[in-house]
Design an enzyme around this catalytic site. Sequence first.
Site, mmCIF file in Angstrom:
data_model
loop_
_atom_site.group_PDB
_atom_site.id
_atom_site.type_symbol
_atom_site.label_atom_id
_atom_site.label_comp_id
_atom_site.label_asym_id
_atom_site.label_seq_id
_atom_site.Cartn_x
_atom_site.Cartn_y
_atom_site.Cartn_z
ATOM 1 C CG LEU A 14 -27.097 -2.374 17.356
ATOM 2 C CD1 LEU A 14 -28.457 -2.194 18.029
ATOM 3 C CD2 LEU A 14 -26.028 -1.711 18.197
ATOM 4 C CG LEU A 16 -27.951 3.330 10.964
ATOM 5 C CD1 LEU A 16 -28.109 4.085 12.283
ATOM 6 C CD2 LEU A 16 -26.898 4.007 10.097
ATOM 7 N N GLY A 17 -31.018 1.703 11.621
ATOM 8 C CA GLY A 17 -32.241 1.969 10.866
ATOM 9 C C GLY A 17 -32.078 3.249 10.055
ATOM 10 C CG ASP A 42 -33.621 -2.211 7.873
ATOM 11 O OD1 ASP A 42 -33.763 -3.409 7.594
ATOM 12 O OD2 ASP A 42 -34.535 -1.365 7.743
ATOM 13 C CE1 TYR A 47 -38.391 2.480 5.304
ATOM 14 C CE2 TYR A 47 -36.103 1.880 5.683
ATOM 15 C CZ TYR A 47 -37.455 1.631 5.852
ATOM 16 O OH TYR A 47 -37.859 0.524 6.572
ATOM 17 C CE LYS A 76 -36.979 -3.079 5.667
ATOM 18 N NZ LYS A 76 -36.235 -1.821 5.834
ATOM 19 C CG HIS A 109 -41.232 -2.184 2.986
ATOM 20 N ND1 HIS A 109 -40.458 -1.128 2.589
ATOM 21 C CD2 HIS A 109 -41.462 -1.988 4.302
ATOM 22 C CE1 HIS A 109 -40.227 -0.334 3.624
ATOM 23 N NE2 HIS A 109 -40.831 -0.834 4.671
#
Length: 316
Positions: A14, A16-17, A42, A47, A76, A109
Site C-alpha cells: 500500500l 500513497l499516491g 509514489d 506531478y 518516474k 512514465h
Amino acid sequence: MKYLTYQQTKVPALGLGTWKAKKGEVYGAVREALHIGYTHVDCAPAYMNETEVGAALKEMTGSGQMRREDLWVTSKLWNNAHLPGDVQPALKKTLTDLQLDSLDLYLIHWPVAFKPEVALPKSGDDYLSLQEAPIIDTWQAMEECVAAGLVRHIGVCNFNIAKLEDLLAKAAIAPMMNQIELHPYLQQQKMLEFCRQRQVLVTAYSPLGSPDRPKGMKKKNEPTLLGHEAIKAIAKKHGVSPAQVLIAWGLQRQTAVIPKSINQVRLRENLEAAELRLEENDLRHIAKLERGYRYVDGAFWEMPGSGYSTKELWDD
Ligand code: A2P
C-alpha cells in the site's frame, strides 16, 4: 503492512499516491501519511510537487521519526527525457527535489517520447517517435542509473503486454514493475497473468477511479467507482467504506495499490483497508463489474502527427 516480494526485495503493497496532490497540500499529506504508518510514496516530476514531497520525506527521516531504509520511494522518468543522455540528469533532478541519495524504484512514465524541451506537447511536432527514441535505449540508460547507485530497481508504467514482452527480451535488468490503471472497471486479468508468469510486479494506479482529475481529462457521464451500488453494498456488509473495498480488492490480487489522499481521515481510512479481507462472494460480485473502462486513456497523446494512438498503447 503487507508486502510484495521481488527476488530479495520487499515492496510495501500500500502506497500513497501523489498525482493531483497540489503544492500547499502535499507536504502535510506525506508527513501525516508517514506518521500514521505508510512506508511507500509514489511520486513523479510530472506531478509538479516533488520538492514538497521531498521536504516532508526529509522532515520525517531527518528528525529520526523514520529510517530511510524503512521507506519505499518511487519516481518516474518524464516523457521529455527519453533520450539516453537525458535520463540520468532527469533522475538526479528528481533526487535533488526529493532530497534523497537514491530511489527505490524509477519507472518510465509512458511509452511515449517528447522532444527534450517540451514539458507537455501542443502539437504533433513536439513528439519523438519510438524509432527516434527507442524504449530499449532509454532502458539501457535506466540500467546505467542502477549501476551508478542512483536507484535500486527500475520498471515501467502504462506498458501493454507487447511492449513488456519486447523489453523483457532485450533488457539486461528485467523491469521489476509495471504501474498501470487498475480497478474493478479495468481488471487487467491478462496483464496480471502475464506479469505473474514473467515475474513483473504490478502497481494499480487510480484505484478509486481518480475522481479529482482535471476536467479536461474527464469524459462526459463517467461511471463512478466509489458510488457503484455493488461496491457500496459490500462496504456496508463489512462496515467499511467503498474506498476501503476498492483498496482491499487490489491488495488481495497481489498488486501494489497507491490511492491518493491529502485528507487526514481518508489517509487513515485507506491505510486501514489493508486489514479488510474480502470474501469469495464479494470477489465474484466485483469480477462482474469489468467493463474495460479507462479513466486515464492516453487519448491526450493522440494529435495529428504525434504518431501515438490509444490503439497501439493498449492491448484492448
Ligand atoms: P482527497 O485527496 O481529498 O482525499 P485515485 O487514488 O484513484 O486517484 O483517487 C483519488 C481521489 O479519491 C481524490 O479525489 C481523493 O480525495 C479521493 N479519496 C481518497 N481516499 C478516499 C476515501 N477513502 N474515500 C473517498 N474518497 C477518497
